[in-house]
Design a protein around this motif. Structure first.
Motif, PDB file in Angstrom:
ATOM      1  N   GLY A 129       0.802  -1.214   0.000  1.00  0.00           N
ATOM      2  CA  GLY A 129       0.000   0.000   0.000  1.00  0.00           C
ATOM      3  C   GLY A 129       0.835   1.265   0.000  1.00  0.00           C
ATOM      4  N   LEU A 130       2.128   1.139  -0.313  1.00  0.00           N
ATOM      5  CA  LEU A 130       3.041   2.279  -0.232  1.00  0.00           C
ATOM      6  C   LEU A 130       3.789   2.475  -1.543  1.00  0.00           C
ATOM      7  N   MET A 131       4.394   3.646  -1.690  1.00  0.00           N
ATOM      8  CA  MET A 131       5.252   3.912  -2.828  1.00  0.00           C
ATOM      9  C   MET A 131       6.533   3.098  -2.672  1.00  0.00           C
ATOM     10  N   ARG A 137       1.597   9.074  -0.160  1.00  0.00           N
ATOM     11  CA  ARG A 137       1.449  10.474  -0.558  1.00  0.00           C
ATOM     12  C   ARG A 137       0.070  11.024  -0.198  1.00  0.00           C
ATOM     13  N   PHE A 138      -0.783  10.201   0.402  1.00  0.00           N
ATOM     14  CA  PHE A 138      -2.148  10.613   0.720  1.00  0.00           C
ATOM     15  C   PHE A 138      -2.357  10.778   2.221  1.00  0.00           C
ATOM     16  N   THR A 139      -3.122  11.812   2.586  1.00  0.00           N
ATOM     17  CA  THR A 139      -3.537  12.018   3.977  1.00  0.00           C
ATOM     18  C   THR A 139      -4.997  12.441   3.982  1.00  0.00           C
ATOM     19  N   CYS A 140      -5.762  11.897   4.937  1.00  0.00           N
ATOM     20  CA  CYS A 140      -7.171  12.278   5.091  1.00  0.00           C
ATOM     21  C   CYS A 140      -7.532  12.234   6.575  1.00  0.00           C
ATOM     22  N   ARG A 141      -8.158  13.294   7.053  1.00  0.00           N
ATOM     23  CA  ARG A 141      -8.531  13.392   8.474  1.00  0.00           C
ATOM     24  C   ARG A 141      -7.327  13.173   9.378  1.00  0.00           C
ATOM     25  N   GLY A 142      -6.175  13.609   8.916  1.00  0.00           N
ATOM     26  CA  GLY A 142      -4.961  13.472   9.702  1.00  0.00           C
ATOM     27  C   GLY A 142      -4.358  12.079   9.694  1.00  0.00           C
ATOM     28  N   LYS A 143      -4.910  11.175   8.894  1.00  0.00           N
ATOM     29  CA  LYS A 143      -4.428   9.790   8.857  1.00  0.00           C
ATOM     30  C   LYS A 143      -3.774   9.471   7.509  1.00  0.00           C
ATOM     31  N   LYS A 144      -2.767   8.613   7.568  1.00  0.00           N
ATOM     32  CA  LYS A 144      -2.142   8.134   6.333  1.00  0.00           C
ATOM     33  C   LYS A 144      -3.120   7.234   5.590  1.00  0.00           C
ATOM     34  N   ILE A 145      -3.227   7.447   4.287  1.00  0.00           N
ATOM     35  CA  ILE A 145      -4.083   6.626   3.441  1.00  0.00           C
ATOM     36  C   ILE A 145      -3.190   5.827   2.494  1.00  0.00           C
ATOM     37  N   TYR A 146      -3.471   4.544   2.358  1.00  0.00           N
ATOM     38  CA  TYR A 146      -2.634   3.669   1.533  1.00  0.00           C
ATOM     39  C   TYR A 146      -2.976   3.791   0.049  1.00  0.00           C
ATOM     40  N   HIS A 147      -1.997   3.437  -0.762  1.00  0.00           N
ATOM     41  CA  HIS A 147      -2.152   3.364  -2.215  1.00  0.00           C
ATOM     42  C   HIS A 147      -2.574   1.938  -2.595  1.00  0.00           C
ATOM     43  N   LEU A 148      -3.168   1.791  -3.783  1.00  0.00           N
ATOM     44  CA  LEU A 148      -3.486   0.464  -4.301  1.00  0.00           C
ATOM     45  C   LEU A 148      -2.555   0.134  -5.453  1.00  0.00           C
ATOM     46  N   GLN A 149      -1.713  -0.846  -5.267  1.00  0.00           N
ATOM     47  CA  GLN A 149      -0.853  -1.381  -6.336  1.00  0.00           C
ATOM     48  C   GLN A 149      -0.124  -0.263  -7.093  1.00  0.00           C
ATOM     49  N   GLY A 150       0.275   0.759  -6.343  1.00  0.00           N
ATOM     50  CA  GLY A 150       1.044   1.841  -6.938  1.00  0.00           C
ATOM     51  C   GLY A 150       0.263   2.767  -7.838  1.00  0.00           C
ATOM     52  N   THR A 151      -1.074   2.671  -7.833  1.00  0.00           N
ATOM     53  CA  THR A 151      -1.872   3.501  -8.730  1.00  0.00           C
ATOM     54  C   THR A 151      -2.831   4.417  -7.961  1.00  0.00           C
ATOM     55  N   SER A 152      -3.930   3.872  -7.417  1.00  0.00           N
ATOM     56  CA  SER A 152      -4.964   4.655  -6.720  1.00  0.00           C
ATOM     57  C   SER A 152      -5.540   5.719  -7.648  1.00  0.00           C
ATOM     58  N   THR A 153      -6.555   5.331  -8.418  1.00  0.00           N
ATOM     59  CA  THR A 153      -7.136   6.241  -9.409  1.00  0.00           C
ATOM     60  C   THR A 153      -8.514   6.773  -9.029  1.00  0.00           C
ATOM     61  N   PHE A 154      -9.055   6.366  -7.878  1.00  0.00           N
ATOM     62  CA  PHE A 154     -10.334   6.928  -7.431  1.00  0.00           C
ATOM     63  C   PHE A 154     -10.074   8.213  -6.654  1.00  0.00           C
ATOM     64  N   THR A 155      -9.425   9.138  -7.307  1.00  0.00           N
ATOM     65  CA  THR A 155      -9.057  10.425  -6.715  1.00  0.00           C
ATOM     66  C   THR A 155      -8.813  11.412  -7.845  1.00  0.00           C
ATOM     67  N   GLU A 156      -8.960  12.689  -7.540  1.00  0.00           N
ATOM     68  CA  GLU A 156      -8.731  13.689  -8.579  1.00  0.00           C
ATOM     69  C   GLU A 156      -7.253  13.847  -8.916  1.00  0.00           C
TER      70      GLU A 156
END
Length: 383
Positions: A129-131, A137-156
């Motif tokens: 879940g990491l680079m 590279r993602f943070t939400c509500r002060g928490k680290k958010i994991y990546h999916l398979q180096g992509t994570s495309t459900f985001t702007e």
């Protein structure tokens, strides 16, 4: 070329944008405000234009596939490079790109082998879940958010390693081309690369979802004389026939195991069988549907984490072949941009997209997928 208005304004800054966060399994995604850090060395930040909803994303939400939570899912994405980190040479701000869940480092033994594509730097089998540098590279509500398979495309906006992104033909329509990064490459590659379907051959495809539908299109393009589809959801049958299927079977309505019916229909079994569901029982049925002397079975469906495939090895003794591949065996950065150009010039993938929704309606897209009402739903990130 279409240029991103944020290219010069946000380069090097933290970006705040919308993303669909999966906080836990078996719960709706939550569209949240997230922060996206600038790209580090050998990384690329991309403004997402469109993203497909794949069955793999749903498997993760259902807890069938291992991945760290909370996570931003999505691995079928098309976008425009917003900024690049130090050392990036293969893309530049403003480029139209695809992102891939399977990277191509062009250095490891698999990337250098003429037939291999499962890069050593993949994050699929044991997802972190990491680079590549071990951070997010993602943070939400002060928490680290994991990546999916180096992509994570459900985001702007997302950040990917340079080895997982490639520039594509500038004429490619950005609201459609995203599905080539997984659905099309996986299905077409299963037929053209892994199985190498021949003209006049017989084929059976287990599963009428996105990957299975792409497999049908490729089998038809390869000149297969008969294409049998197996699925329990008969509402999908008309779409399947429109794509080139000649026969449709519902295993629940058969008096015999489906593999026996397939053998009776073809005389000796099919030349090529494809499993695009991800169930152990259908994988075995696909193998048993093959001509025992020369049949080729290709497994493209992803079974739940920890599954064990079991069958009598005598099935292979007469000459059957059991194979699989990730993203159809394509070397992602080298081959898939060529597939995009072929799409622009030669073939139509629109029939593989049955629904289009604005990004905030992402949970409706998953509902359509679970109910079997769509082949592929593509999300638009445009305002």
């Amino acid at each position: 070329m279409e240029r991103d208005s944020h290219t010069t304004k946000t380069s090097g800054d933290v970006i705040t944008c919308r993303a669909a966060v999966a906080w836990t399994t078996n719960a709706p995604l939550s569209v949240e405000e997230v922060t996206v850090d600038p790209p580090k060395a050998c990384e690329v930040r991309v403004k997402i234009i469109s993203s497909g909803i794949c069955g793999t994303d749903n498997h993760i939400l259902e807890g069938k596939m291992e991945t760290p939570f909370p996570v931003i899912l999505g691995h079928e994405g098309a976008g425009i490079v917003e900024s690049i980190g130090q050392g990036v040479t293969t893309v530049k701000p403003g480029d139209k790109v695809l992102m891939f869940p399977l990277p191509e480092c062009r250095e490891c033994i698999y990337c250098l082998h003429p037939k291999g594509n499962f890069c050593k730097k993949q994050n699929i089998l044991s997802p972190t879940g990491l680079m590549l540098d071990g951070t997010s590279r993602f943070t939400c509500r002060g928490k680290k958010i994991y990546h999916l398979q180096g992509t994570s495309t459900f985001t702007e906006y997302t950040v990917v390693d340079e080895i997982a992104v490639a520039k594509i033909n500038d004429r490619a329509p950005m609201d459609t081309v995203c599905i080539i990064s997984c659905e099309v490459s996986t299905g077409f590659g299963a037929v053209f690369n892994t199985a190498q379907v021949t003209p006049g051959s017989t084929c059976v495809v287990f599963g009428l979802g996105g990957i299975g539908s792409a497999i049908v299109m490729a089998c038809k393009a390869s000149g297969a004389s008969r294409i049998i589809r197996v699925d329990t959801d008969e509402q999908k049958f008309p779409r399947a026939r429109a794509l080139g299927v000649t026969d449709c079977l519902n295993p629940k309505k058969l008096e015999k195991p489906v593999q026996k019916v397939v053998k009776e229909m073809t005389g000796v079994g099919v030349d090529f069988a494809f499993e695009a569901i991800g169930l152990i029982e259908t994988m075995v049925s696909a193998l048993k549907s093959c001509n025992r002397s020369s049949g080729v079975c290709v497994i493209m469906g992803v079974a739940p984490t920890g599954s064990q495939l079991s069958f009598d090895p005598v099935l292979l003794l007469p000459g059957r072949t059991l194979k699989s591949s990730v993203l159809g065996g394509y070397k992602t950065r080298d081959d898939i941009p060529k597939l995009v150009t072929d799409y622009v010039q030669k073939f139509n993938i629109e029939p593989l997209i049955t629904h289009r929704l604005p990004f905030p309606e992402i949970n409706e897209g998953f509902k359509l997928l679970r109910e079997g009402k769509c082949i592929r739903c593509v999300l638009s990130m445009r305002p």
